[in-house]
Each structure stands twice: as C-alpha cells, then as structure tokens.
Design a protein around this motif. Structure first.
Motif, PDB file in Angstrom:
ATOM      1  N   GLU A   1     -20.449   6.694   3.542  1.00 58.25           N
ATOM      2  CA  GLU A   1     -20.218   7.203   2.447  1.00 58.25           C
ATOM      3  C   GLU A   1     -18.743   7.009   1.950  1.00 58.25           C
ATOM      4  N   LYS A   2     -17.729   6.799   3.068  1.00 64.79           N
ATOM      5  CA  LYS A   2     -16.714   6.748   3.229  1.00 64.79           C
ATOM      6  C   LYS A   2     -16.060   4.747   3.217  1.00 64.79           C
ATOM      7  N   THR A   3     -16.985   4.667   3.767  1.00 68.22           N
ATOM      8  CA  THR A   3     -17.630   2.688   4.317  1.00 68.22           C
ATOM      9  C   THR A   3     -17.568   2.330   2.624  1.00 68.22           C
TER      10      THR A   3
ATOM     11  N   GLN B   1     -22.582  -5.592   3.375  1.00 69.44           N
ATOM     12  CA  GLN B   1     -23.642  -4.188   3.329  1.00 69.44           C
ATOM     13  C   GLN B   1     -22.775  -3.904   5.237  1.00 69.44           C
ATOM     14  N   ALA B   2     -22.252  -3.852   5.509  1.00 71.70           N
ATOM     15  CA  ALA B   2     -22.123  -3.658   6.355  1.00 71.70           C
ATOM     16  C   ALA B   2     -20.544  -3.522   7.173  1.00 71.70           C
ATOM     17  N   ASN B   3     -20.125  -2.818   7.863  1.00 65.67           N
ATOM     18  CA  ASN B   3     -18.126  -2.068   7.899  1.00 65.67           C
ATOM     19  C   ASN B   3     -17.222  -2.394   7.645  1.00 65.67           C
ATOM     20  N   PHE B   4     -17.414  -4.361   7.097  1.00 64.17           N
ATOM     21  CA  PHE B   4     -16.114  -5.299   6.899  1.00 64.17           C
ATOM     22  C   PHE B   4     -16.824  -6.230   6.174  1.00 64.17           C
ATOM     23  N   VAL B   5     -15.481  -6.758   5.132  1.00 66.35           N
ATOM     24  CA  VAL B   5     -16.286  -7.923   4.048  1.00 66.35           C
ATOM     25  C   VAL B   5     -15.027  -9.510   5.144  1.00 66.35           C
ATOM     26  N   PHE B   6     -16.264 -10.440   4.536  1.00 65.82           N
ATOM     27  CA  PHE B   6     -16.019 -11.105   5.115  1.00 65.82           C
ATOM     28  C   PHE B   6     -15.302 -12.653   3.707  1.00 65.82           C
ATOM     29  N   PHE B   7     -14.159 -13.074   4.021  1.00 57.18           N
ATOM     30  CA  PHE B   7     -13.968 -13.595   2.430  1.00 57.18           C
ATOM     31  C   PHE B   7     -12.986 -15.319   2.707  1.00 57.18           C
TER      32      PHE B   7
ATOM     33  N   VAL C   1     -12.179  -8.724   7.744  1.00 57.85           N
ATOM     34  CA  VAL C   1     -11.136  -7.261   7.681  1.00 57.85           C
ATOM     35  C   VAL C   1     -12.573  -6.256   7.218  1.00 57.85           C
ATOM     36  N   THR C   2     -11.816  -5.220   9.110  1.00 61.18           N
ATOM     37  CA  THR C   2     -12.907  -4.447   8.577  1.00 61.18           C
ATOM     38  C   THR C   2     -12.603  -3.381   7.707  1.00 61.18           C
ATOM     39  N   ILE C   3     -13.650  -2.666   7.076  1.00 61.34           N
ATOM     40  CA  ILE C   3     -13.377  -1.396   6.545  1.00 61.34           C
ATOM     41  C   ILE C   3     -11.836  -0.356   6.708  1.00 61.34           C
ATOM     42  N   GLY C   4     -11.426   0.113   6.156  1.00 61.10           N
ATOM     43  CA  GLY C   4     -10.291   1.151   7.167  1.00 61.10           C
ATOM     44  C   GLY C   4     -10.201   1.994   5.742  1.00 61.10           C
ATOM     45  N   SER C   5      -9.114   2.992   5.854  1.00 63.85           N
ATOM     46  CA  SER C   5      -9.113   4.176   4.778  1.00 63.85           C
ATOM     47  C   SER C   5      -8.378   3.323   3.750  1.00 63.85           C
ATOM     48  N   GLU C   6      -8.787   4.738   2.289  1.00 68.20           N
ATOM     49  CA  GLU C   6      -8.543   3.469   0.862  1.00 68.20           C
ATOM     50  C   GLU C   6      -6.348   3.599   1.401  1.00 68.20           C
TER      51      GLU C   6
END
Length: 356
Positions: free
Chosen positions: A277-279, A301-307, A337-342
């Motif tokens: 949920e935090k991700t 839909q993973a724990n990272f975004v490709f840009f 970039v891996t999804i990290g903290s806010e």
C-alpha cells in the motif's frame, strides 16, 4: 573453456553503500537502484532468527526445505511436489538453463528485461532472440514473439510485471499468448514483482498453471517480503518438470536461517499488505509527477518506475551527488527508480525538476 564464455561481459553488482559514500564523501546514501523493499523486513523474521537453535551450525540444513515447502504449498494452494527452491531466483534461472538449453537452441525474451535470462542462455550456448517492447507503452509485443518462434525455440521468458519497464500483462493476455505457443516450448513466467500489482484482484497466473504443462512460474522472497539478503526463491511447475529440476539442484542449497526467515515472512501478510500500500501511494505520486512534467514513463505495477530522460547519466550523477542512487544503463536515455519513502520521493522529484 566454453567459447561462449569468453564473449560474456562480467555482471557488475551494485557497489556497496558504504563504499559509494566513502568514495563520494557522502554522509547519507539512499539506494533506489536494486528494487529492494525500502520498508525493511517483517519484525517477525528477526524474532524467528533469534529463536533458532544456534547449536546446529555444524549440521547441514533440511535439503528438502520440508517445513517451508509445506507452508508455501498450503498458502498458494498447490501440492508440495510442485515446488523447487533456489538460492534466490538466480539459482532457479541457472538450473532451468542448465537443464533445458543446449548449443544452438533459441531463447526468446523481451528487450529490455531482466539480464540474467539472456546471460544463462548464452552460457549454455543458446541464441538469444530479443523482441523490443512496444515503444508507446512498454508492454510485451506478443505478436512479435510468435513471429520469432522456430523449430529451434526451446524457451520463452516472460517477466510479469516486467523488470525494468514495470508493465503488467493481464492473465487473459497471457493465456491468449500461451495458447499459441507450441507445447514443446517451455514458458518461464517470472512473477518476482506480482505482489505489487494493485490494479485488480486476480493478478497471478497461478490459478491457470495446471492448464499449461509447459509453463513454469517463478516467485521470490527478495522483493515484497524484504528478504533480499537471505536469498530465497522458488518455482511452481508440474511434477514431471519438478523432478528434472530436483535432479540437478544442489543438495542443501537453502540454509536453515534462510528457511526460518522465509517461514516467518510468509506468516506476516500484514507486513506485505502495508508495504504494498505504501508503495502504491508513492508510485502514484511518481506517475503524477512524470505526467505533469511531460516526462515519458511506462505505467508501473511494480515497486519501481522506468522513465525516459535526455542525458540520463548526467541526471543519475546529479542524484548520486545528492545521496540517491538509481539504476542506469538498462536502455539508452532511460532510468529506473525504485519506489522509496514519501520523503525521499519529494527530494528526488525536486532534483529532477531542476535538471529538466
């Protein structure tokens, strides 16, 4: 030495955090380049490890991982004999390649995707056929895959969600593709990031697996479960394929502490749900930012975004100087970039905005 080994470039792992900090004179470094779980590991894992009998270090572990095997089988609803364990999915990929590939065989995969699929195919002397992802949305070009199938095709790799694009293929889409693949071609479906899929309730291909004798499904404890350091991966398949895998699996490959950790992590689904949920929330923040900033990205839909970013290496260097390490070199002018903290997300997006 195999002639193909001489052509393979060495895999360069992530530089240790402390080494990077010392080299660059950084007080803090946040690694968002390896798709690790930034929210840590279930506290139940530490509790279980500390309760382990530390008088058993001189004994070999349970080579069949019986307790872990039975708990996972019960959790995902399969018989235990369908499971094969590896030291992370790395060992599973190695075993698959060793068993099923010979010199002259062909392996089809997407470009870009996880590099180890191609690496181990090349080690076995197989030819790697790369099918570029659809440029407009990063999804698999399954029509392109079908056009590449020949009588030499032995293996097809599908990573879902795909690393590094983050794109997720619906179960119905996979079924439509798998139905057109010859039965003598082995399909490897890597669901390392499946726990992060939040767009619908039925995300995994697992319920369909019994209908496809040539499909093998892979899972890991390294991502959502936060056990990257313990190295626990497994594959689910029909019993006939599992017997071949067990025949070449190294005995005692999964140490006792790794088994204990995985059992404890599996039992704490609240931790998984909270991490996901935090991700999801922070992933939405990233995608909103890219959309507003008119930066091309692939919906994840993973724990990272490709840009996509012109002068991507320059931006990655700037982020590193500011204490943030993200993944480069996967595709020209693209970064992951891996999804990290806010909090980290806010700082990263501010730096990116200033470097547009």
């Amino acid at each position: 030495m195999k002639s193909q080994i001489k052509k393979i470039e060495n895999y360069i792992p992530e530089e240790p955090i402390e080494s990077v900090k010392e080299r660059l004179g950084l007080k803090k470094l946040v690694r968002l380049s390896a798709n690790e779980n930034p929210f840590g590991t279930s506290p139940k894992v530490k509790e279980a490890i500390l309760k382990w009998n530390f008088g058993e270090e001189n004994r070999y572990p349970d080579g069949y991982a019986s307790d872990l095997r039975n708990k996972i089988a019960d959790f995902i609803g399969v018989i235990p004999e369908k499971l094969v364990f590896g030291v992370g999915l790395d060992e599973i990929i190695t075993m698959i390649s060793r068993i099923f590939l010979e010199t002259g065989d062909e392996v089809i995969l997407s470009k870009p995707t996880f590099s180890e699929y191609a690496l181990h195919a090349q080690i076995e002397g197989a030819k790697v056929i790369e099918v570029p992802c659809l440029s407009e949305n990063g999804h698999y070009d399954f029509e392109g895959f079908l056009k590449q199938i020949t009588n030499k095709t032995k293996v097809i790799w599908v990573c879902n969600p795909n690393n590094p694009t983050g794109t997720y293929e619906e179960v119905s889409t996979l079924k439509a593709f798998f139905d057109q693949v010859p039965d003598n071609v082995l399909i490897l479906l890597d669901e390392a990031y499946i726990h992060y899929v939040t767009k619908n309730n039925s995300t995994s291909f697992l319920p369909e697996l019994d209908n496809y004798k040539n499909v093998m499904l892979l899972r890991t404890f390294s991502k959502a479960y936060g056990l990257a350091n313990y190295r626990v991966g497994y594959a689910v398949m029909n019993e006939n394929l599992a017997n071949y895998m067990q025949a070449v699996r190294l005995p005692y490959n999964l140490n006792s502490l790794a088994q204990v950790a995985a059992i404890a992590a599996l039992a704490d689904q609240d931790f998984i749900n909270n991490s996901v949920e935090k991700t999801r929330i922070e992933r939405d923040n990233w995608e909103h930012f890219f959309k507003e900033s008119k930066i091309k990205y692939y919906s994840s839909q993973a724990n990272f975004v490709f840009f996509n970013f012109p002068a991507a290496n320059k931006l990655a260097d700037e982020l590193l100087r500011n204490g943030y390490q993200i993944r480069r070199g996967l595709l020209k002018d693209w970064l992951r970039v891996t999804i990290g903290s806010e909090e980290d997300g806010v700082k990263l997006r501010s730096i990116i905005s200033k470097n547009k």
